[in-house]
Scaffold this active site. Structure first.
Site, PDB file in Angstrom:
ATOM      1  N   TYR A   1     -49.854  86.129  50.252  1.00 23.44           N
ATOM      2  CA  TYR A   1     -50.880  85.235  50.589  1.00 23.44           C
ATOM      3  C   TYR A   1     -51.764  85.847  51.600  1.00 23.44           C
ATOM      4  O   TYR A   1     -51.420  86.617  52.179  1.00 23.44           O
ATOM      5  CB  TYR A   1     -50.021  84.196  51.449  1.00 23.44           C
TER       6      TYR A   1
ATOM      7  N   ASP B   1     -53.616  93.917  53.350  1.00 20.32           N
ATOM      8  CA  ASP B   1     -53.613  92.676  54.086  1.00 20.32           C
ATOM      9  C   ASP B   1     -52.242  92.877  55.056  1.00 20.32           C
ATOM     10  O   ASP B   1     -51.384  92.646  54.855  1.00 20.32           O
ATOM     11  CB  ASP B   1     -53.369  91.271  53.275  1.00 20.32           C
TER      12      ASP B   1
ATOM     13  N   LYS C   1     -52.315  87.503  63.450  1.00 25.64           N
ATOM     14  CA  LYS C   1     -51.038  87.387  64.172  1.00 25.64           C
ATOM     15  C   LYS C   1     -50.754  88.140  65.486  1.00 25.64           C
ATOM     16  O   LYS C   1     -51.198  87.753  66.439  1.00 25.64           O
ATOM     17  CB  LYS C   1     -49.831  87.554  63.306  1.00 25.64           C
TER      18      LYS C   1
HETATM   19  N1  PMP Z   1     -52.635  87.199  55.397  1.00 22.13           N
HETATM   20  C1  PMP Z   1     -51.290  87.116  55.388  1.00 22.13           C
HETATM   21  C2  PMP Z   1     -50.448  88.341  55.023  1.00 22.13           C
HETATM   22  C3  PMP Z   1     -50.660  86.014  56.289  1.00 22.13           C
HETATM   23  O1  PMP Z   1     -49.226  86.072  56.134  1.00 22.13           O
HETATM   24  C4  PMP Z   1     -51.330  85.003  56.893  1.00 22.13           C
HETATM   25  C5  PMP Z   1     -50.694  83.783  57.106  1.00 22.13           C
HETATM   26  N2  PMP Z   1     -49.348  83.565  57.272  1.00 22.13           N
HETATM   27  C6  PMP Z   1     -52.656  84.989  56.534  1.00 22.13           C
HETATM   28  C7  PMP Z   1     -53.322  86.033  55.772  1.00 22.13           C
HETATM   29  C8  PMP Z   1     -53.667  83.742  56.916  1.00 22.13           C
HETATM   30  O2  PMP Z   1     -53.712  83.844  58.192  1.00 22.13           O
HETATM   31  P1  PMP Z   1     -53.988  82.660  59.191  1.00 22.13           P
HETATM   32  O3  PMP Z   1     -52.714  81.755  58.844  1.00 22.13           O
HETATM   33  O4  PMP Z   1     -54.212  83.112  60.682  1.00 22.13           O
HETATM   34  O5  PMP Z   1     -55.213  81.966  58.462  1.00 22.13           O
END
Ligand code: PMP
Length: 425
Positions: free
Chosen positions: A140, A235, A263
């Protein structure tokens, strides 16, 4: 009480929540409403205490309401909440992140992981002059249109939207392959590598439970990106400052061209970032033609929470201790699951872990994750919740340990888990 709060929430909040997984749909039941959090614990509106293994989905690596982080936020707030103009703390934050992460020459701050991933994709497309991107099923990267796409049936090369509202004409530029299957990557690149702007990947996947990339897989990504001059984007929104101080890229020693963060770097405040090679980052506006901007980007209050968090986790031995504690948790859970004769396995990396109700020895693929026993997970989740252990309300999410979790917390968690696992039998 909780039912009443959820009913009231549903009146004016779509679905009663501001992010879907909070609604408990996949585990059924009513979400818990929290009022307070300190260290490793959450307190609900009825004063019940929980040991927390969600940590706000990753950021709370120092535990909740760490006094130094709270103090830095209070101090920054007193000087103004937002200027929309440069502040010194943004430079300090950029220097700190580039210092800690091995492959960042330049960085830009944003306000969420979604924004960071979306911007990195645009930058990679702008840099290469190509439209197609490769992603992997089970990873994701936030909810930008290009990323809410899955593989179309049969044709590997034609992505289809996973959400109404995503134009099919955009989705077809996204190629979705299987995670940890390097041969698929080789095949697609040999067919159309010259059209591919970027590969985006979670080097340690945290959105299909916790599944580390294999070394063969991740090094194949690096190799094909070099060969076809595509941009490799790691990511590390979840794995960054979570599996190690230098992220997954420092563990695997593989150099992405761009890295996406979020995060932990916000310490609980809304922060994301993307960065990497200067020759790519220099294409961003105002120096270059690729547009990207944000009213609240680099917000001084958010930067102060993030910077204090990064300083505290940079102390010697921090990750060694965190990893040892997480390992202790998963090993002891494995022991009690074996004693209860429940098919179960775990993955662990740094302060991140995955629990799988599966007979497999090692989980490395999305297919294996999907094959886990959902019913066991649901019952385990609710049993743990009733006994004051807060796990992610979905079998597809990673778990997180903070520096505030004690051996006593872990022992208690394992004791309760044993009781619940025996009941599953
Ligand atoms: N990339 C990864 C690997 C994530 O785990 C997440 C959120 N869980 C996101 C992008 C998106 O981040 P946000 O919820 O802060 O938009």
């Amino acid at each position: 009480m909780t039912e009443k709060l959820f009913r009231a929430a549903k009146k004016h909040i779509a679905g009663g929540v501001n992010s879907p997984v909070r609604a408990f749909k996949s585990v059924t039941g009513t979400p818990v409403f929290f009022k307070k959090a300190r260290g490793a614990y959450l307190y609900d509106t009825e004063g019940r205490k929980y040991i927390d293994y969600v940590g706000s989905w990753g950021p709370m690596i120092l535990g909740h309401a760490h006094p130094d982080v709270v103090r830095s936020v209070q101090k920054a707030s007193a000087n103004g909440l937002s200027f929309g103009a440069p502040t010194e703390i943004e430079t300090q934050m950029a220097d700190k992140i580039c210092d800690l992460m091995p492959n960042l020459e330049k960085i830009r701050m944003v306000s969420s992981g979604t924004e960071a991933a979306m911007s990195a994709i645009r930058l990679a497309r702008g840099y290469t002059g190509r439209d197609k991107i490769v992603k992997f099923e089970g990873c994701y990267h936030g909810h930008a249109d290009s990323l809410l796409v899955k593989a179309g049936s049969g044709a590997l090369t034609l992505g289809v939207p996973t959400s109404p509202g995503v134009p099919a004409s955009l989705a077809r530029h996204t190629i979705t392959l299987d995670y940890n299957k390097p041969e698929q990557v080789e095949r697609i690149f040999s067919r159309m590598g010259e059209q591919i702007a970027a590969i985006i990947v979670e080097p340690v996947a945290g959105n299909m439970n916790c599944v580390p990339g294999t070394r063969a897989f991740l090094s194949t990504l690096r190799r094909v990106c070099n060969k076809y001059q595509s941009v490799l984007i790691f990511d590390e929104v979840m794995s960054g400052f979570r599996v190690a101080l230098g992220g997954a890229q420092s563990i695997y020693n593989i150099k992405p061209d761009l890295t996406v963060l979020g995060k932990v770097i916000g310490g609980g405040m809304p922060v994301g970032a993307f960065g990497g090679l200067a020759r790519i980052m220099d294409l961003l506006a105002p120096d270059g033609p690729v547009y990207q901007a944000g009213t609240l980007s680099g917000n001084p209050v958010a930067m102060s929470a993030g910077l204090t968090t990064l300083r505290l986790i940079s102390r010697p031995g921090f990750f060694k201790q965190l990893s040892a504690k997480t390992k202790m948790l998963t090993e002891e859970l494995q022991d009690v699951a074996d004693q209860a004769a429940i098919p179960f396995t775990t993955n662990t990396m740094g302060g991140m872990f995955g629990l799988f109700f599966s007979g497999a020895k090692r989980i490395t693929t999305f297919g294996q994750v999907m094959g886990c026993n959902q019913d066991h997970f649901r019952k385990f989740f609710h049993g743990m919740l009733r006994n004051g252990i807060y796990l992610a309300p979905s079998a597809y999410e990673a778990g997180f340990v903070s520096s505030k979790h004690t051996v006593i917390d872990i022992n208690k968690t394992v004791r309760i888990a044993y009781k619940i696992l025996k009941e599953l039998k």
